[in-house]
Design a protein around this motif. Structure first.
Motif, PDB file in Angstrom:
ATOM      1  N   ALA A 104       0.802  -1.309   0.023  1.00 45.34           N
ATOM      2  CA  ALA A 104      -0.026   0.085   0.177  1.00 45.34           C
ATOM      3  C   ALA A 104       1.042   1.197   0.140  1.00 45.34           C
ATOM      4  O   ALA A 104       0.667   2.249  -0.954  1.00 45.34           O
ATOM      5  CB  ALA A 104      -1.076  -0.172   1.106  1.00 45.34           C
ATOM      6  N   LYS A 105       1.865   1.279   0.605  1.00 55.24           N
ATOM      7  CA  LYS A 105       2.867   2.572   1.114  1.00 55.24           C
ATOM      8  C   LYS A 105       3.354   2.658  -0.464  1.00 55.24           C
ATOM      9  O   LYS A 105       3.830   3.693  -1.065  1.00 55.24           O
ATOM     10  CB  LYS A 105       3.742   2.040   1.971  1.00 55.24           C
ATOM     11  CG  LYS A 105       3.253   2.317   3.502  1.00 55.24           C
ATOM     12  CD  LYS A 105       4.414   2.065   4.344  1.00 55.24           C
ATOM     13  CE  LYS A 105       3.949   2.266   5.906  1.00 55.24           C
ATOM     14  NZ  LYS A 105       4.856   1.777   6.603  1.00 55.24           N
ATOM     15  N   ALA A 106       3.898   1.578  -1.164  1.00 51.12           N
ATOM     16  CA  ALA A 106       4.610   1.696  -2.335  1.00 51.12           C
ATOM     17  C   ALA A 106       3.621   2.166  -3.526  1.00 51.12           C
ATOM     18  O   ALA A 106       4.152   2.890  -4.310  1.00 51.12           O
ATOM     19  CB  ALA A 106       5.218   0.157  -2.845  1.00 51.12           C
ATOM     20  N   LEU A 107       2.498   1.718  -3.451  1.00 55.88           N
ATOM     21  CA  LEU A 107       1.416   2.048  -4.231  1.00 55.88           C
ATOM     22  C   LEU A 107       1.176   3.295  -4.257  1.00 55.88           C
ATOM     23  O   LEU A 107       0.947   4.324  -5.247  1.00 55.88           O
ATOM     24  CB  LEU A 107       0.170   1.163  -4.198  1.00 55.88           C
ATOM     25  CG  LEU A 107      -0.820   1.456  -5.468  1.00 55.88           C
ATOM     26  CD1 LEU A 107      -0.520   1.134  -6.794  1.00 55.88           C
ATOM     27  CD2 LEU A 107      -1.907   0.560  -5.450  1.00 55.88           C
ATOM     28  N   ALA A 108       0.976   4.195  -2.836  1.00 55.11           N
ATOM     29  CA  ALA A 108       0.792   5.431  -2.805  1.00 55.11           C
ATOM     30  C   ALA A 108       1.927   6.115  -3.234  1.00 55.11           C
ATOM     31  O   ALA A 108       1.628   7.195  -3.930  1.00 55.11           O
ATOM     32  CB  ALA A 108       0.795   5.742  -1.018  1.00 55.11           C
ATOM     33  N   ARG A 109       3.182   5.773  -3.190  1.00 50.59           N
ATOM     34  CA  ARG A 109       4.302   6.572  -3.681  1.00 50.59           C
ATOM     35  C   ARG A 109       4.214   6.513  -5.407  1.00 50.59           C
ATOM     36  O   ARG A 109       4.443   7.639  -5.706  1.00 50.59           O
ATOM     37  CB  ARG A 109       5.638   5.837  -3.282  1.00 50.59           C
ATOM     38  CG  ARG A 109       5.801   5.739  -1.949  1.00 50.59           C
ATOM     39  CD  ARG A 109       7.289   5.429  -1.567  1.00 50.59           C
ATOM     40  NE  ARG A 109       7.430   5.344  -0.217  1.00 50.59           N
ATOM     41  CZ  ARG A 109       7.436   4.310   0.545  1.00 50.59           C
ATOM     42  NH1 ARG A 109       7.189   3.242   0.148  1.00 50.59           N
ATOM     43  NH2 ARG A 109       7.778   4.348   2.147  1.00 50.59           N
ATOM     44  N   VAL A 110       3.590   5.596  -5.877  1.00 50.76           N
ATOM     45  CA  VAL A 110       3.407   5.622  -7.379  1.00 50.76           C
ATOM     46  C   VAL A 110       2.343   6.677  -7.594  1.00 50.76           C
ATOM     47  O   VAL A 110       2.394   7.470  -8.621  1.00 50.76           O
ATOM     48  CB  VAL A 110       2.833   3.949  -8.044  1.00 50.76           C
ATOM     49  CG1 VAL A 110       2.286   4.260  -9.354  1.00 50.76           C
ATOM     50  CG2 VAL A 110       4.132   3.153  -7.678  1.00 50.76           C
ATOM     51  N   MET A 111       1.231   6.704  -6.869  1.00 52.37           N
ATOM     52  CA  MET A 111       0.252   7.601  -7.042  1.00 52.37           C
ATOM     53  C   MET A 111       0.809   9.144  -6.903  1.00 52.37           C
ATOM     54  O   MET A 111       0.312   9.939  -7.617  1.00 52.37           O
ATOM     55  CB  MET A 111      -0.867   7.406  -6.078  1.00 52.37           C
ATOM     56  CG  MET A 111      -1.608   6.144  -6.526  1.00 52.37           C
ATOM     57  SD  MET A 111      -2.854   5.456  -5.093  1.00 52.37           S
ATOM     58  CE  MET A 111      -4.224   7.099  -5.535  1.00 52.37           C
ATOM     59  N   VAL A 112       1.724   9.562  -5.785  1.00 54.13           N
ATOM     60  CA  VAL A 112       2.242  10.653  -5.686  1.00 54.13           C
ATOM     61  C   VAL A 112       2.897  11.059  -6.802  1.00 54.13           C
ATOM     62  O   VAL A 112       2.845  12.228  -7.504  1.00 54.13           O
ATOM     63  CB  VAL A 112       2.954  10.367  -4.515  1.00 54.13           C
ATOM     64  CG1 VAL A 112       4.031  11.861  -4.268  1.00 54.13           C
ATOM     65  CG2 VAL A 112       2.102  10.570  -2.992  1.00 54.13           C
ATOM     66  N   GLU A 113       3.809  10.122  -7.196  1.00 50.58           N
ATOM     67  CA  GLU A 113       4.428  10.511  -8.620  1.00 50.58           C
ATOM     68  C   GLU A 113       3.853  10.885  -9.773  1.00 50.58           C
ATOM     69  O   GLU A 113       3.936  11.726 -10.537  1.00 50.58           O
ATOM     70  CB  GLU A 113       5.584   9.650  -8.963  1.00 50.58           C
ATOM     71  CG  GLU A 113       6.679   9.302  -7.802  1.00 50.58           C
ATOM     72  CD  GLU A 113       7.499  10.369  -7.481  1.00 50.58           C
ATOM     73  OE1 GLU A 113       7.787  11.226  -8.215  1.00 50.58           O
ATOM     74  OE2 GLU A 113       8.268  10.111  -6.706  1.00 50.58           O
ATOM     75  N   VAL A 114       2.685  10.218  -9.971  1.00 52.34           N
ATOM     76  CA  VAL A 114       1.761  10.516 -11.325  1.00 52.34           C
ATOM     77  C   VAL A 114       1.175  11.866 -10.751  1.00 52.34           C
ATOM     78  O   VAL A 114       0.894  12.459 -11.984  1.00 52.34           O
ATOM     79  CB  VAL A 114       0.586   9.301 -11.101  1.00 52.34           C
ATOM     80  CG1 VAL A 114      -0.571   9.710 -12.282  1.00 52.34           C
ATOM     81  CG2 VAL A 114       1.271   8.221 -11.681  1.00 52.34           C
ATOM     82  N   THR A 115       0.937  11.970  -9.707  1.00 50.60           N
ATOM     83  CA  THR A 115       0.140  13.167  -9.189  1.00 50.60           C
ATOM     84  C   THR A 115       1.277  14.560  -9.398  1.00 50.60           C
ATOM     85  O   THR A 115       0.655  15.493 -10.007  1.00 50.60           O
ATOM     86  CB  THR A 115      -0.198  13.264  -7.848  1.00 50.60           C
ATOM     87  OG1 THR A 115      -1.235  12.077  -7.620  1.00 50.60           O
ATOM     88  CG2 THR A 115      -0.898  14.657  -7.534  1.00 50.60           C
ATOM     89  N   SER A 116       2.239  14.226  -9.154  1.00 50.02           N
ATOM     90  CA  SER A 116       3.472  15.224  -9.409  1.00 50.02           C
ATOM     91  C   SER A 116       3.523  15.512 -10.814  1.00 50.02           C
ATOM     92  O   SER A 116       3.541  16.655 -11.299  1.00 50.02           O
ATOM     93  CB  SER A 116       4.662  14.666  -8.793  1.00 50.02           C
ATOM     94  OG  SER A 116       5.653  15.661  -9.108  1.00 50.02           O
ATOM     95  N   ILE A 117       3.520  14.507 -11.656  1.00 46.67           N
ATOM     96  CA  ILE A 117       3.508  14.659 -13.060  1.00 46.67           C
ATOM     97  C   ILE A 117       2.190  15.440 -13.548  1.00 46.67           C
ATOM     98  O   ILE A 117       2.461  16.577 -14.342  1.00 46.67           O
ATOM     99  CB  ILE A 117       3.497  13.189 -13.887  1.00 46.67           C
ATOM    100  CG1 ILE A 117       4.806  12.722 -13.705  1.00 46.67           C
ATOM    101  CG2 ILE A 117       3.271  13.596 -15.570  1.00 46.67           C
ATOM    102  CD1 ILE A 117       5.061  11.453 -14.020  1.00 46.67           C
ATOM    103  N   ALA A 118       1.211  15.248 -13.131  1.00 46.31           N
ATOM    104  CA  ALA A 118      -0.274  15.836 -13.337  1.00 46.31           C
ATOM    105  C   ALA A 118      -0.011  17.493 -13.201  1.00 46.31           C
ATOM    106  O   ALA A 118      -0.219  18.212 -13.655  1.00 46.31           O
ATOM    107  CB  ALA A 118      -1.305  15.086 -12.827  1.00 46.31           C
TER     108      ALA A 118
END
Length: 97
Positions: free
Chosen positions: A54-68
């Motif tokens: 879950a923490k690793a997936l949250a990190r993926v989501m944060v990077e996607v959000t940063s790109i957005a």
């Protein structure tokens, strides 16, 4: 049990506050590379505890959000393509091969 939830708008705002300056300084290409690293990190946790995944997936989501954020894309607006099903075939569930 979910203790805290947030909307996509709240996520974008949080990521901007937490990492906006840092991510802008490192640039879009480096952020995309960081996303790639996070995805690979997530894939290596396939057999780990759910909290680790879950923490690793949250990190993926944060990077996607940063790109957005760096590209001026509103995540809610971007997801409109999926409101009525698969954006490629238009079906729900997807019927693409």
């Amino acid at each position: 049990m979910v203790l805290n939830t947030m909307t996509l708008d709240e996520l974008q705002e949080l990521v901007q506050k937490l990492y906006g300056n840092r991510d802008a300084a490192r640039g879009l290409d480096a952020t995309i590379e960081a996303l790639d690293n996070r995805i690979h990190g997530f894939s290596s946790l396939a057999e780990k505890e759910i909290d680790d995944r879950a923490k690793a997936l949250a990190r993926v989501m944060v990077e996607v959000t940063s790109i957005a954020n760096q590209t001026g894309i509103d995540l809610n607006e971007a997801l409109r393509f999926y409101v009525h099903g698969c954006p490629e075939c238009g079906n729900n569930p997807c019927d693409c091969n």
